[in-house]
Design an enzyme around this catalytic site. Structure first.
Site, PDB file in Angstrom:
ATOM      1  N   GLU A 172      -1.130  11.387  11.916  1.00 28.11           N
ATOM      2  CA  GLU A 172      -1.316  10.058  12.485  1.00 28.11           C
ATOM      3  C   GLU A 172      -0.758   8.948  11.605  1.00 28.11           C
ATOM      4  OE1 GLU A 172      -3.691  12.339  12.042  1.00 28.11           O
ATOM      5  OE2 GLU A 172      -4.267  12.954  14.065  1.00 28.11           O
ATOM      6  N   SER A 205      -4.255  15.415  26.392  1.00 28.21           N
ATOM      7  CA  SER A 205      -5.585  14.799  26.437  1.00 28.21           C
ATOM      8  C   SER A 205      -5.491  13.288  26.631  1.00 28.21           C
ATOM      9  CB  SER A 205      -6.351  15.068  25.141  1.00 28.21           C
ATOM     10  OG  SER A 205      -6.783  16.402  25.074  1.00 28.21           O
ATOM     11  N   ASP A 238     -17.969  18.075  22.964  1.00 29.32           N
ATOM     12  CA  ASP A 238     -17.121  18.285  21.780  1.00 29.32           C
ATOM     13  C   ASP A 238     -17.765  17.776  20.495  1.00 29.32           C
ATOM     14  OD1 ASP A 238     -14.945  19.864  22.417  1.00 29.32           O
ATOM     15  OD2 ASP A 238     -13.769  18.193  23.196  1.00 29.32           O
ATOM     16  N   SER A 291       0.905  -1.141   0.000  1.00 23.89           N
ATOM     17  CA  SER A 291       0.000   0.000   0.000  1.00 23.89           C
ATOM     18  C   SER A 291       0.942   1.187   0.000  1.00 23.89           C
ATOM     19  CB  SER A 291      -0.881  -0.011   1.249  1.00 23.89           C
ATOM     20  OG  SER A 291      -1.700   1.136   1.236  1.00 23.89           O
TER      21      SER A 291
END
Lengths: 626, 626
Positions: free
Chosen positions: A373, A352, A432, A131
């Protein structure tokens, strides 16, 4: 006079070296052609364009590798990001004497380690690719390891296709490599002009690539990818650049060496038939199969050995709720002495996910990966392939960004020893809104073959399961919750992958509730409420969603009239379906309370009610069944 | 003299305009602060940094928008890629008179359309954002629509955060926007230096962004993002640049306007408490709530109306196998006259997905998106939001690359009218190996709320289902197969979303096989084989996996002793689990034959056997049960 004859001698050596490389390249081209024709498929033309680049690298005195110990910690690393050039990869190692021609002829066959695109089956591949746009991030992880963790001199080379430069993941890796000053990372861009279905965006315009890549802080070197002089000179230059990563941008010809394949569209991913092969081989001329390419050995350096120490004890007062995401942060910081190979990565949300607890304590083992990411997961694979145990965190929702990298990592086999930690699971994050809610993360990670999915409900089990994850060899996902949840377990309680906890049980249980995370707390509250009405239900903490505790579920299926799963996750692929699959041969009905309505902003409690996964919803469902 | 007084007059007008903008910006800052404090959460500081940029855009005479018809086809478009600045977005529209202060005070509340991050609930948002790095691709789709399809003069503006520039998807969009010469796309980069947990990679170094962005072929304009003169001048310049997309790169201060918030770390995603708010409002001074920002109207242009025509008939000889991927290509080309809003996108594999059949016939409606799947999906959303019906194709496996974009698109509600077509499903692709096999695509697309998942087994049903997909408003996924499969259906056969076909049925059926795609053909072969031994089984073509035909499944669950699902997909989240969820309250066992072993290269037949999903495996399982 003396200088001149010395120069002549150098020149002679150089000419001899190039002649040798040319012979090897010819042999490698031969291998590429015959093996793909034998397979009846594959990518010979994409292999031929990069043949000279790779022959020069491996056998031109640049690459350092102990061919009898492919896992030597100081070996140079080579990753084929353009994984479809696998016939070249295998042919190179055949030319190096690692594979026989017979073995090559098993390319793409069922029992061969030489798969259509490289996988863990072929250990010289370093990582599975195929990929596109994934090799550079993986290489980055290996280079990061060399420079910051193992402190070794090895270099990491990544062969890139021009088409795959369109993938954003490449640009994530380019920027982060610069950020970490990884001059030990060298990209080799094979600009053969042609993608799968036609010309790339920039064709043979090397400057288009150079402008972009150098704007990202890389040194670029532009060459003719079929001139061994230029190829060797480029590697030599790259070797001596010590302040930034280097991209060698090579003009190449797809199908190089066989006139009827050269620079032609329509020849991607296509093997020659027997007649075409025989014509091609005629053109190639006689090849010398007796020669073997020599790869220089690497300095026999090893990373400093780190002795595992002892982790401090867990300590959470029973009366003080703690968010499992925070317990995750505590845990990785706490267990690090016991697992000195741990590395922690985060995508700019460490305050967080609470990986910042680790980053403050062990800044040298924490790498800020910024909001990128895909590259973060690739980097983790690179680190893991070099023996590290990466713990990778972001919001559960944002791991969807790297699903392709996560999926691909499983094909790197045991090298993919990566721990993913996703925080902010489910609608219970509240205000959120849906973009930040992880509602498909269980479904995603459950698809990973041999993957483990853990979902602790309190701080103690989080700590225990993080340690289990560190000990387990393979891909583990840990799902954590934003809001504080009460402590359920004593610190001596034992948790194992594949286990569960029966938290409420009696002989009179009518129904079993199976939950994890916030919904487990809702289930316990529902149980207490129902008890007042003399209704007994069993409650199971399914902290290990994959693998899951079939014995305990089976027992519940025998003992009670129905099972109800409750989860802060979409219905599809979540806990409900996992339980149903485990109990498929049972005749007990399994009801599923899950997120089924369009999620939105609101208070956590409002949203649990709205989605029908709150204590009230559980009570209603239980009463409906009795 | 005359010129001079004219100049003075212009200057006066300019000064008045700026004074008005400053007043509006003050009001908007007030709204941002009070609404987030009332909500108790949100991102005031990220909103304040972009306040002047957005006030200048909307109310400075640049933005053209019919505020009473937010869907007007020639409205300029504004997308908040930094979705966490939603308090600013809502406050802007409050300043424009669209929302009242009371409504603003419902920010992030359960019943309010003003969610924590923008969603379809607030129609002025154009698209849901909040997962970063997604706005530019969406804007690209809208700009592409203006330039190539609707031929309208509207411009698309995208507000970008500096942190999110780390996302690779941004760079995918940057390169494709240049490729298509989208000068009608204007990015506004709010460089406030601070991410969520600290400084960004480049801090306030505007040149770092400019160098990179301009290397990708964009015009960059660097400004002080708090100077209305510079802001207006930049928009004016951008308006007149007609050869390339433009990025306005603005130096801003996070928390601008409130001294104790300005440029401070630790204030991301945090609302002021009541005391802090009162201090902040004191500093802000008196605001004039009576003023309303004026947005200029847009030229009342509409796209040329396209009258739907008639599609030619389907025609496949019953005796000639055809790959469903090819039928997909045929289908989109065939039905286009009936659906003139169709647009086709492909990620550089159109000769594999067969979208090339369309591209050759209707090149003006085909957009090559190169190997950049994230941007492709974002672009599709942008096109869909402008009323188009995008059909988006790549290998099923590579849609995992865009899972975050796919996930997010559902929060854009009815605007996300996107059709995804994934080819090369499962191990039956054979030799190319696992990297190219779509084995988690059903699991992924099943998680989309209200999403449709279709999996045709022959060319005729593919054609019919592609048309169903075009007619259906919403997200549809169509899974196709690489290899040729026999024609099963007559061209008059009817297929509907949520339907199935019972292909073999008798009163003596012992077991029901449920399959789709290649495994349906295996099931039919197994059925014929078993018939010879006088064993009757039912065979269902579950071509619609979501929603699925519960009635037919229920009937089979009543009629036969067991159900066996057979799928060329991982066990998790696939057909087996979909069927189990549909029959959860039944007491019939559901056995699942699915991909459970590490996939690899090999012949399709070998791999079906290896994974236990071939006709032989089905026969064995059936015999085991009787």
């Amino acid at each position: 006079m003396g200088t001149k004859s010395l120069k002549n001698r150098d020149e002679m050596v150089h000419i001899e070296k190039i002649e040798e490389l040319e012979k090897l390249a010819k042999l490698i081209r031969y291998y590429i052609l015959v093996s793909t024709t034998e397979a009846g498929s594959g990518h010979p033309t994409s292999s031929l364009s990069a043949t000279d680049l790779m022959t020069g690298l491996l056998f031109g005195g640049i690459f350092r590798f102990d061919i009898h110990n492919h896992d030597h910690p100081n070996n140079d690393r080579l990753i084929f990001s353009k994984g479809h050039a696998s016939p070249l990869l295998y042919s190179l190692w055949a030319a190096a004497g690692i594979l026989s021609e017979n073995e090559l002829m098993n390319l793409r066959k069922f029992d061969s380690p030489l798969e259509g695109h490289p996988t863990a089956a072929f250990p010289y591949a370093e990582a599975a690719t195929g990929s596109l746009g994934q090799g550079l991030p993986i290489g980055l992880g290996m280079a990061l390891n060399a420079r910051y963790i193992d402190m070794l001199s090895y270099r990491t080379y990544v062969l890139l296709g021009d088409s795959e430069m369109a993938e954003g993941s490449q640009w994530e890796a380019l920027q982060i490599a610069t950020h970490y000053g990884l001059h030990n990372l060298i990209g080799i861009l094979d600009v053969n002009r042609l993608g799968q279905r036609g010309e790339t965006m920039y064709g043979h315009d090397l400057d288009a690539y150079s402008k972009r890549v150098s704007s990202f802080g890389w040194k670029t070197i532009l060459i003719d990818g079929h001139s061994f002089s230029e190829i060797l000179a480029a590697y030599e230059r790259a070797f001596h650049i010590l302040d930034k990563p280097v991209m060698i941008i090579a003009r190449t010809i797809k199908g190089k060496g066989i006139s009827f394949l050269e620079d032609r569209n329509g020849w991607h991913g296509k093997a020659l038939n027997k007649e075409e092969l025989s014509e091609a081989l005629k053109e190639l001329g006689s090849v010398d199969k007796s020669i073997t390419g020599k790869i220089l050995g690497q300095d026999d350096l090893k990373p400093e050995e780190k002795m595992p120490g002892e982790a401090p004890e867990i300590n959470y007062p029973m009366d003080k709720p703690v968010a499992t995401r925070k317990a995750y942060g505590n845990a990785i910081a706490r267990i690090f002495p016991e697992f000195p190979d741990m590395v922690v990565l985060d995508a700019e949300v460490s305050n967080s996910t609470y990986s910042e607890i680790f980053s403050k304590k062990y800044p040298e083992r924490f790498f800020e990966m910024y909001i990128a990411e895909q590259n973060m997961v690739g980097t983790a694979l690179g680190l893991a392939a070099r023996g590290k145990i990466p713990f990778v965190s972001t919001f559960a929702a944002f791991f969807t960004r790297a699903f392709d990298q996560i999926r691909m990592s499983q094909y790197s086999g045991s090298r993919a020893n990566i721990k993913f930690a996703g925080s902010h699971a489910g609608v219970s994050i509240g205000e959120d809104g849906p973009s930040q809610m992880g509602l498909e993360d269980i479904a995603m990670f459950r698809t990973i073959l041999n993957g483990v999915v853990l979902y602790p409900s309190d701080a103690v089990s989080t700590e225990k399961l993080v340690k289990e994850a560190a000990e387990h060899k393979g891909i583990v996902y840990i799902r954590t919750t934003r809001k504080d949840t009460s402590i359920l377990y004593h610190e001596k309680e034992n948790f194992v992958i594949g286990g569960s906890k029966v938290l409420r049980k009696s002989d009179k249980d009518i129904v079993t509730i199976i939950a994890a995370g916030v919904t487990l707390h809702e289930a316990l509250a529902a149980c207490d409420e129902l008890k007042k009405e003399n209704i007994s239900i069993r409650v199971i903490d399914l902290y290990s969603i994959k693998p899951l505790d079939e014995a305990t579920l089976n027992e519940a299926a025998m003992d009670t009239r129905a099972l109800i799963t409750v989860e802060d996750h979409f219905l599809e692929g979540g806990i409900g379906e996992a339980v149903r699959s485990a109990l498929a041969e049972h005749t007990v009905p399994v009801y599923s309370l899950a997120v089924r309505k369009m999620p939105k902003s609101g208070k956590p409690g409002e949203l649990l009610d709205y989605e029908g996964i709150s204590r009230e919803a559980i009570i209603t469902k239980v009463k409906e069944l009795i």
